[in-house]
Motif scaffolding. Structure first.
Motif, PDB file in Angstrom:
ATOM      1  N   PHE A  91       0.754  -1.231   0.098  1.00 48.86           N
ATOM      2  CA  PHE A  91      -0.057   0.083   0.064  1.00 48.86           C
ATOM      3  C   PHE A  91       0.680   1.215   0.025  1.00 48.86           C
ATOM      4  N   LEU A  92       2.259   1.279  -0.409  1.00 50.33           N
ATOM      5  CA  LEU A  92       3.049   2.345  -0.415  1.00 50.33           C
ATOM      6  C   LEU A  92       3.319   2.560  -1.777  1.00 50.33           C
ATOM      7  N   GLY A  93       2.752   3.447  -2.667  1.00 50.19           N
ATOM      8  CA  GLY A  93       3.015   3.366  -3.917  1.00 50.19           C
ATOM      9  C   GLY A  93       4.279   3.883  -4.356  1.00 50.19           C
ATOM     10  N   PRO A  94       4.712   3.731  -5.553  1.00 51.72           N
ATOM     11  CA  PRO A  94       6.086   3.953  -5.982  1.00 51.72           C
ATOM     12  C   PRO A  94       6.259   5.682  -6.436  1.00 51.72           C
ATOM     13  N   GLY A  95       7.378   5.832  -6.404  1.00 49.27           N
ATOM     14  CA  GLY A  95       7.872   7.262  -6.926  1.00 49.27           C
ATOM     15  C   GLY A  95       8.278   8.104  -5.778  1.00 49.27           C
ATOM     16  N   SER A  96       8.489   7.746  -4.559  1.00 47.43           N
ATOM     17  CA  SER A  96       8.839   8.311  -3.502  1.00 47.43           C
ATOM     18  C   SER A  96      10.171   9.238  -3.693  1.00 47.43           C
ATOM     19  N   GLY A  97      10.934   8.572  -4.455  1.00 43.85           N
ATOM     20  CA  GLY A  97      12.385   9.244  -4.769  1.00 43.85           C
ATOM     21  C   GLY A  97      13.247   9.067  -3.423  1.00 43.85           C
ATOM     22  N   ARG A  98      13.012   8.121  -2.576  1.00 47.61           N
ATOM     23  CA  ARG A  98      13.716   7.987  -1.434  1.00 47.61           C
ATOM     24  C   ARG A  98      13.847   6.509  -1.166  1.00 47.61           C
ATOM     25  N   ASN A  99      14.950   6.040  -0.347  1.00 45.20           N
ATOM     26  CA  ASN A  99      15.110   4.908   0.045  1.00 45.20           C
ATOM     27  C   ASN A  99      14.030   4.934   1.383  1.00 45.20           C
ATOM     28  N   THR A 100      13.270   4.061   1.383  1.00 49.85           N
ATOM     29  CA  THR A 100      12.077   3.858   2.623  1.00 49.85           C
ATOM     30  C   THR A 100      12.239   2.687   3.296  1.00 49.85           C
ATOM     31  N   GLN A 101      12.649   2.599   4.535  1.00 54.58           N
ATOM     32  CA  GLN A 101      12.880   1.583   5.364  1.00 54.58           C
ATOM     33  C   GLN A 101      11.512   1.372   6.159  1.00 54.58           C
ATOM     34  N   VAL A 102      11.012  -0.068   5.830  1.00 52.26           N
ATOM     35  CA  VAL A 102       9.767  -0.377   6.358  1.00 52.26           C
ATOM     36  C   VAL A 102      10.157  -1.388   7.280  1.00 52.26           C
ATOM     37  N   THR A 103       9.596  -1.203   8.774  1.00 58.71           N
ATOM     38  CA  THR A 103       9.837  -2.178   9.576  1.00 58.71           C
ATOM     39  C   THR A 103       8.623  -2.368  10.480  1.00 58.71           C
ATOM     40  N   VAL A 104       8.566  -3.622  11.053  1.00 64.98           N
ATOM     41  CA  VAL A 104       7.200  -3.835  11.925  1.00 64.98           C
ATOM     42  C   VAL A 104       7.799  -4.444  13.225  1.00 64.98           C
ATOM     43  N   GLU A 105       7.444  -4.252  14.432  1.00 66.26           N
ATOM     44  CA  GLU A 105       7.508  -4.883  15.632  1.00 66.26           C
ATOM     45  C   GLU A 105       6.027  -5.420  16.235  1.00 66.26           C
ATOM     46  N   VAL A 106       5.913  -6.890  16.574  1.00 63.54           N
ATOM     47  CA  VAL A 106       4.946  -7.581  16.868  1.00 63.54           C
ATOM     48  C   VAL A 106       5.151  -7.615  18.417  1.00 63.54           C
ATOM     49  N   ARG A 107       4.484  -7.261  19.306  1.00 61.53           N
ATOM     50  CA  ARG A 107       4.492  -7.205  20.861  1.00 61.53           C
ATOM     51  C   ARG A 107       3.244  -7.847  21.482  1.00 61.53           C
ATOM     52  N   ASP A 108       3.475  -8.028  22.679  1.00 58.41           N
ATOM     53  CA  ASP A 108       2.396  -8.629  23.567  1.00 58.41           C
ATOM     54  C   ASP A 108       2.041  -7.392  24.087  1.00 58.41           C
ATOM     55  N   ILE A 109       0.766  -7.184  24.628  1.00 56.69           N
ATOM     56  CA  ILE A 109       0.355  -6.153  25.382  1.00 56.69           C
ATOM     57  C   ILE A 109       0.322  -6.599  26.783  1.00 56.69           C
ATOM     58  N   ALA A 110       0.862  -5.751  27.473  1.00 61.29           N
ATOM     59  CA  ALA A 110       1.096  -5.807  29.071  1.00 61.29           C
ATOM     60  C   ALA A 110      -0.034  -5.816  29.761  1.00 61.29           C
ATOM     61  N   ASP A 111      -0.825  -4.998  29.601  1.00 65.56           N
ATOM     62  CA  ASP A 111      -2.183  -4.855  30.493  1.00 65.56           C
ATOM     63  C   ASP A 111      -3.122  -4.181  29.706  1.00 65.56           C
ATOM     64  N   TYR A 112      -4.370  -4.372  29.486  1.00 69.95           N
ATOM     65  CA  TYR A 112      -5.298  -3.912  28.657  1.00 69.95           C
ATOM     66  C   TYR A 112      -6.692  -3.839  29.193  1.00 69.95           C
ATOM     67  N   HIS A 113      -7.420  -2.881  28.963  1.00 67.29           N
ATOM     68  CA  HIS A 113      -8.780  -2.657  29.378  1.00 67.29           C
ATOM     69  C   HIS A 113      -9.588  -2.094  28.423  1.00 67.29           C
ATOM     70  N   LYS A 114     -10.606  -2.599  28.427  1.00 66.73           N
ATOM     71  CA  LYS A 114     -11.551  -2.030  27.260  1.00 66.73           C
ATOM     72  C   LYS A 114     -13.034  -2.075  27.502  1.00 66.73           C
ATOM     73  N   ARG A 115     -13.827  -0.879  27.061  1.00 72.62           N
ATOM     74  CA  ARG A 115     -15.088  -0.828  27.315  1.00 72.62           C
ATOM     75  C   ARG A 115     -15.679  -0.243  26.171  1.00 72.62           C
ATOM     76  N   VAL A 116     -16.776  -0.786  25.328  1.00 77.08           N
ATOM     77  CA  VAL A 116     -17.284  -0.189  24.217  1.00 77.08           C
ATOM     78  C   VAL A 116     -18.617   0.331  24.859  1.00 77.08           C
ATOM     79  N   LEU A 117     -18.604   1.708  24.423  1.00 80.19           N
ATOM     80  CA  LEU A 117     -19.882   2.461  24.811  1.00 80.19           C
ATOM     81  C   LEU A 117     -21.045   2.396  23.868  1.00 80.19           C
ATOM     82  N   PRO A 118     -22.078   2.307  24.208  1.00 78.86           N
ATOM     83  CA  PRO A 118     -23.249   1.892  23.177  1.00 78.86           C
ATOM     84  C   PRO A 118     -23.445   3.488  22.631  1.00 78.86           C
ATOM     85  N   GLN A 119     -24.279   3.429  21.481  1.00 80.63           N
ATOM     86  CA  GLN A 119     -24.743   4.603  20.688  1.00 80.63           C
ATOM     87  C   GLN A 119     -25.439   5.554  21.431  1.00 80.63           C
TER      88      GLN A 119
END
Length: 119
Positions: A91-119
């Motif tokens: 999804f990165l189109g050509p033509g930037s004219g730059r050397n583009t470093q593309v990197t990814v880090e996958v990590r575990d979430i240490a502590d997570y809280h979630k609530r979905v509020l209704p509309q």
């Protein structure tokens, strides 16, 4: 969960289909890690100032931080990282004219809280 944060050089903004990336990654990653597509959240941050290597203007970057709940096997995390990297590049189109470093880090979430509020 998952929480995906994408940081990218602002000079790539017109070449990076951010919405297309997220809409392609969410269902593919969902299938891989067994998380509902509706639970994926991806946010994007354009970086106006990035120094890569010697600071030359011909450099750019995109970095994905993919945070998931713990318990996935190392092989699954490795496949998720590879999937994310491939999708970013697609999804990165050509033509930037730059050397583009593309990197990814996958990590575990240490502590997570979630609530979905209704509309």
């Amino acid at each position: 969960m998952p929480q995906i944060t994408i940081e990218y050089s602002a000079v790539l903004a017109d070449l990076f289909d951010r919405r297309g990336f997220a809409l392609a990654l969410h269902p593919a990653a969902s299938e891989l890690i067994g998380s509902a597509p509706a639970d994926f959240k991806t946010r994007f941050h354009a970086l106006d100032e990035v120094v890569i290597g010697d600071g030359g203007a011909a450099e750019a970057m995109i970095h994905a931080d993919v945070a998931i709940m713990p318990g996935r096997a190392a092989a699954v995390k490795e496949r998720l990282g590879a999937l994310t990297l491939e999708t970013l590049c697609r999804f990165l189109g050509p033509g930037s004219g730059r050397n583009t470093q593309v990197t990814v880090e996958v990590r575990d979430i240490a502590d997570y809280h979630k609530r979905v509020l209704p509309q």
